[in-house]
Motif scaffolding. Structure first.
Motif, PDB file in Angstrom:
ATOM      1  N   ILE A 164       0.353  -1.139  -0.140  1.00 58.43           N
ATOM      2  CA  ILE A 164      -0.121  -0.034  -0.244  1.00 58.43           C
ATOM      3  C   ILE A 164       0.495   1.337  -0.271  1.00 58.43           C
ATOM      4  O   ILE A 164       0.396   2.696  -0.554  1.00 58.43           O
ATOM      5  CB  ILE A 164      -1.045  -0.254   1.114  1.00 58.43           C
ATOM      6  N   GLY A 165       2.785   0.836   0.759  1.00 62.05           N
ATOM      7  CA  GLY A 165       3.052   2.112   0.527  1.00 62.05           C
ATOM      8  C   GLY A 165       2.382   3.579   0.849  1.00 62.05           C
ATOM      9  O   GLY A 165       2.002   3.245   2.412  1.00 62.05           O
ATOM     10  N   ASP A 166       2.094   5.033   0.235  1.00 63.44           N
ATOM     11  CA  ASP A 166       1.454   6.247   0.675  1.00 63.44           C
ATOM     12  C   ASP A 166      -0.265   7.055   0.026  1.00 63.44           C
ATOM     13  O   ASP A 166      -0.532   7.200   1.152  1.00 63.44           O
ATOM     14  CB  ASP A 166       2.103   6.876   0.166  1.00 63.44           C
ATOM     15  N   ASP A 167      -0.328   4.764   0.731  1.00 68.08           N
ATOM     16  CA  ASP A 167      -1.794   5.044  -0.193  1.00 68.08           C
ATOM     17  C   ASP A 167      -2.734   4.674   1.285  1.00 68.08           C
ATOM     18  O   ASP A 167      -4.312   4.355   1.320  1.00 68.08           O
ATOM     19  CB  ASP A 167      -2.400   4.743  -1.427  1.00 68.08           C
ATOM     20  N   TRP A 168      -2.730   4.975   2.682  1.00 66.04           N
ATOM     21  CA  TRP A 168      -3.244   4.906   3.953  1.00 66.04           C
ATOM     22  C   TRP A 168      -4.027   5.864   3.934  1.00 66.04           C
ATOM     23  O   TRP A 168      -3.692   6.863   3.488  1.00 66.04           O
ATOM     24  CB  TRP A 168      -2.743   4.689   4.872  1.00 66.04           C
ATOM     25  N   VAL A 169      -5.376   5.811   4.061  1.00 66.92           N
ATOM     26  CA  VAL A 169      -6.504   6.477   4.184  1.00 66.92           C
ATOM     27  C   VAL A 169      -5.907   6.884   5.683  1.00 66.92           C
ATOM     28  O   VAL A 169      -5.549   8.353   5.899  1.00 66.92           O
ATOM     29  CB  VAL A 169      -7.540   5.601   4.865  1.00 66.92           C
ATOM     30  N   TYR A 170      -5.451   6.840   6.597  1.00 63.01           N
ATOM     31  CA  TYR A 170      -5.332   7.118   7.686  1.00 63.01           C
ATOM     32  C   TYR A 170      -4.196   7.602   8.421  1.00 63.01           C
ATOM     33  O   TYR A 170      -3.412   6.198   8.118  1.00 63.01           O
ATOM     34  CB  TYR A 170      -6.662   6.103   8.640  1.00 63.01           C
ATOM     35  N   PRO A 171      -3.554   7.760   9.191  1.00 63.24           N
ATOM     36  CA  PRO A 171      -2.282   7.577   9.450  1.00 63.24           C
ATOM     37  C   PRO A 171      -1.656   6.558  11.004  1.00 63.24           C
ATOM     38  O   PRO A 171      -2.368   6.463  11.669  1.00 63.24           O
ATOM     39  CB  PRO A 171      -1.721   9.283  10.221  1.00 63.24           C
ATOM     40  N   GLU A 172      -0.593   6.322  10.111  1.00 63.95           N
ATOM     41  CA  GLU A 172       0.330   5.404  11.859  1.00 63.95           C
ATOM     42  C   GLU A 172       0.083   6.619  13.033  1.00 63.95           C
ATOM     43  O   GLU A 172       0.230   7.234  12.755  1.00 63.95           O
ATOM     44  CB  GLU A 172       1.169   5.165  11.535  1.00 63.95           C
ATOM     45  N   ALA A 173       0.062   5.457  14.014  1.00 64.21           N
ATOM     46  CA  ALA A 173      -0.569   6.521  15.308  1.00 64.21           C
ATOM     47  C   ALA A 173       0.029   6.135  16.449  1.00 64.21           C
ATOM     48  O   ALA A 173       0.534   4.581  16.940  1.00 64.21           O
ATOM     49  CB  ALA A 173      -1.862   6.337  15.407  1.00 64.21           C
ATOM     50  N   GLU A 174       0.291   6.139  17.848  1.00 63.48           N
ATOM     51  CA  GLU A 174       0.667   5.841  18.834  1.00 63.48           C
ATOM     52  C   GLU A 174      -0.417   5.132  19.813  1.00 63.48           C
ATOM     53  O   GLU A 174      -1.341   5.440  19.848  1.00 63.48           O
ATOM     54  CB  GLU A 174       1.683   6.719  19.236  1.00 63.48           C
ATOM     55  N   ALA A 175       0.734   4.041  20.397  1.00 63.83           N
ATOM     56  CA  ALA A 175      -0.377   3.203  21.397  1.00 63.83           C
ATOM     57  C   ALA A 175      -1.158   4.616  22.620  1.00 63.83           C
ATOM     58  O   ALA A 175      -0.039   5.326  23.101  1.00 63.83           O
ATOM     59  CB  ALA A 175      -0.724   1.998  21.201  1.00 63.83           C
ATOM     60  N   ARG A 176      -2.323   4.804  22.735  1.00 68.01           N
ATOM     61  CA  ARG A 176      -2.480   5.285  24.016  1.00 68.01           C
ATOM     62  C   ARG A 176      -2.491   4.982  25.124  1.00 68.01           C
ATOM     63  O   ARG A 176      -1.515   5.361  26.058  1.00 68.01           O
ATOM     64  CB  ARG A 176      -3.808   5.568  24.077  1.00 68.01           C
ATOM     65  N   ARG A 177      -2.746   3.477  25.249  1.00 63.78           N
ATOM     66  CA  ARG A 177      -2.004   2.232  26.524  1.00 63.78           C
ATOM     67  C   ARG A 177      -0.925   1.375  25.685  1.00 63.78           C
ATOM     68  O   ARG A 177      -1.873   0.327  24.650  1.00 63.78           O
ATOM     69  CB  ARG A 177      -3.094   2.257  27.009  1.00 63.78           C
ATOM     70  N   SER A 178      -0.919   0.488  26.389  1.00 63.24           N
ATOM     71  CA  SER A 178      -0.419  -0.606  26.534  1.00 63.24           C
ATOM     72  C   SER A 178       0.622  -1.451  27.817  1.00 63.24           C
ATOM     73  O   SER A 178       0.493  -0.900  28.513  1.00 63.24           O
ATOM     74  CB  SER A 178       1.185  -0.665  25.827  1.00 63.24           C
ATOM     75  N   GLY A 179       0.198  -2.962  27.552  1.00 62.72           N
ATOM     76  CA  GLY A 179       0.748  -3.390  29.148  1.00 62.72           C
ATOM     77  C   GLY A 179       0.712  -4.853  28.909  1.00 62.72           C
ATOM     78  O   GLY A 179       0.318  -5.497  27.539  1.00 62.72           O
ATOM     79  N   TRP A 180       0.797  -5.282  29.535  1.00 58.82           N
ATOM     80  CA  TRP A 180       0.767  -6.707  29.838  1.00 58.82           C
ATOM     81  C   TRP A 180      -0.422  -7.707  30.452  1.00 58.82           C
ATOM     82  O   TRP A 180      -0.181  -6.726  31.755  1.00 58.82           O
ATOM     83  CB  TRP A 180       2.319  -7.500  29.851  1.00 58.82           C
ATOM     84  N   LEU A 181      -0.745  -8.350  30.326  1.00 59.69           N
ATOM     85  CA  LEU A 181      -1.686  -9.302  30.932  1.00 59.69           C
ATOM     86  C   LEU A 181      -1.724 -11.102  31.244  1.00 59.69           C
ATOM     87  O   LEU A 181      -1.740 -11.153  30.198  1.00 59.69           O
ATOM     88  CB  LEU A 181      -3.043  -9.539  30.493  1.00 59.69           C
TER      89      LEU A 181
END
Length: 363
Positions: A12-29
């Motif tokens: 897909i290269g540069d044709d994504w509709v939505y930008p890459e973002a950072e996670a709001r939260r992360s963790g281990w369960l």
């Protein structure tokens, strides 16, 4: 000769509709004990949005931030997690070894993990379940176990995991390859990727090629006693990983193998796949067709590449025929001019369009 105008990538290269973002939260369960398993998760998008549970492929493929880009971050709350044994989940096959990471690592365990993650993240109602390849398999298995938790199934590159599907991918003409490498003695992905097929088979002896999957599994199960054995095991894992990674693209990425050529990823990917394949995906034969009445009660959206050599289109065709036989059309059925990968341009855009077009979930 000038080849500069030829297409060199189907991604897909540069044709994504939505930008890459950072996670709001992360963790281990912590999802299990004896042995302990901790799954790594990430939470993207709108914290009050419609929840989407993303199930990665493989098994053993792990997640990446790009997997959140199919979804409008203003509308959806996007949950990514690494299934047992891979990615950032612990224990990890590459670091802790298969004895620990593959213990209590079955389809039923993964379904249980999804339920525990839902509870941990406060998802009480229905959610969209989004998965490709092995992720489509796990999505359907989860929906059969917990239909009331599924608003929609969005499936890409349908993988049913029948014996014929695995033989197409891993056996082909392997048994007679030493006599005639270009003989079309059986159906298989090797027909379209002869150089990559050669690399997969040259790891094995002529005798071992009689059953490629079993022979690779034996290499992965070996406890290396020498540096040479350890080197062979790693080379086998990387070769297995590169085979699937390369043929996942309509135009193979010969100059950039990405994560599939990395030792850590390959050890997880190859050994977890071989573990699940050796146990028939820990599902009874015909599981999805015996429970098709459960699946038809959920809107099923399917995207499948016409030129998919990892999971040929016949697998989507079988599922669609079963849905129709049970009295329901798929909510969406798109056959793209693409290969297997979710990062193929046509597949990625089709998946995004489906997510953008879903009716809002009732509050």
């Amino acid at each position: 000769m000038d080849f500069s105008r030829l297409q060199t990538s189907s991604k897909i290269g540069d044709d994504w509709v939505y930008p890459e973002a950072e996670a709001r939260r992360s963790g281990w369960l912590t999802v299990d004990s004896d042995p302990e398993h901790r799954v790594y998760w990430e939470d993207y998008g709108n914290p009050a949005g419609e929840p989407v549970m993303v199930l990665h492929g493989g098994p053993g493929g792990a997640c990446s931030p790009a997997m959140a880009r199919y979804f409008d971050p203003a509308r959806y709350r996007i949950i990514l997690f690494d299934q047992r044994g891979c990615g950032k989940s612990e224990p990890n096959v590459a670091t802790a070894g298969p004895a620990a990471a593959l213990a209590r690592n079955t389809t039923a365990d993964l379904i249980g993990d999804i339920e525990k993650l839902r509870d941990h993240l406060g998802i009480a109602g229905r959610m969209h379940v989004f998965g490709g390849s092995w992720g489509s398999t796990l999505s359907m298995a989860y929906a059969i176990a917990h239909p009331d938790h599924c608003a929609n199934l969005i499936l890409r590159g349908i993988f049913l995991g029948a014996a014929e599907d695995l033989l197409y991918l891993y056996q082909g003409n392997a048994a007679t390859w030493h006599e005639d490498p270009f003989g079309l003695t059986a159906p298989g992905a090797y027909i379209h990727y002869p150089d990559e097929w050669r690399a997969l088979l040259e790891v094995l002896s002529v005798e071992e090629r009689r059953d490629v999957m079993r022979s690779y599994k034996a290499i992965f199960d070996m406890v290396p006693a020498t540096a040479e054995e350890k080197e062979r095991q790693l080379a086998a894992a990387v070769t297995w990983s590169l085979w699937e990674g390369t043929i996942s693209n309509l135009i193979p990425e010969a100059g950039d193998t990405g994560k599939f050529g990395e030792a850590g990823f390959a050890l997880c990917f190859a050994q977890i796949e071989a573990h699940y394949f050796a146990h028939d995906l820990f599902l009874e034969p015909g599981h999805f067709f015996r429970h098709i009445d459960t699946l038809v009660a959920i809107p099923v959206h399917i995207v499948h590449g016409r030129f998919d050599e990892v999971c040929p289109l016949t697998q989507a065709s079988r599922l669609v025929a079963a849905l129709r036989g049970a009295g329901a059309e798929p909510a969406t059925y798109v056959v793209t001019n693409a290969g297997h990968s979710a990062m193929e341009r046509e597949n990625a855009l089709a998946l995004t369009a489906i997510m953008d077009g879903l009716p809002p979930l009732a509050a």
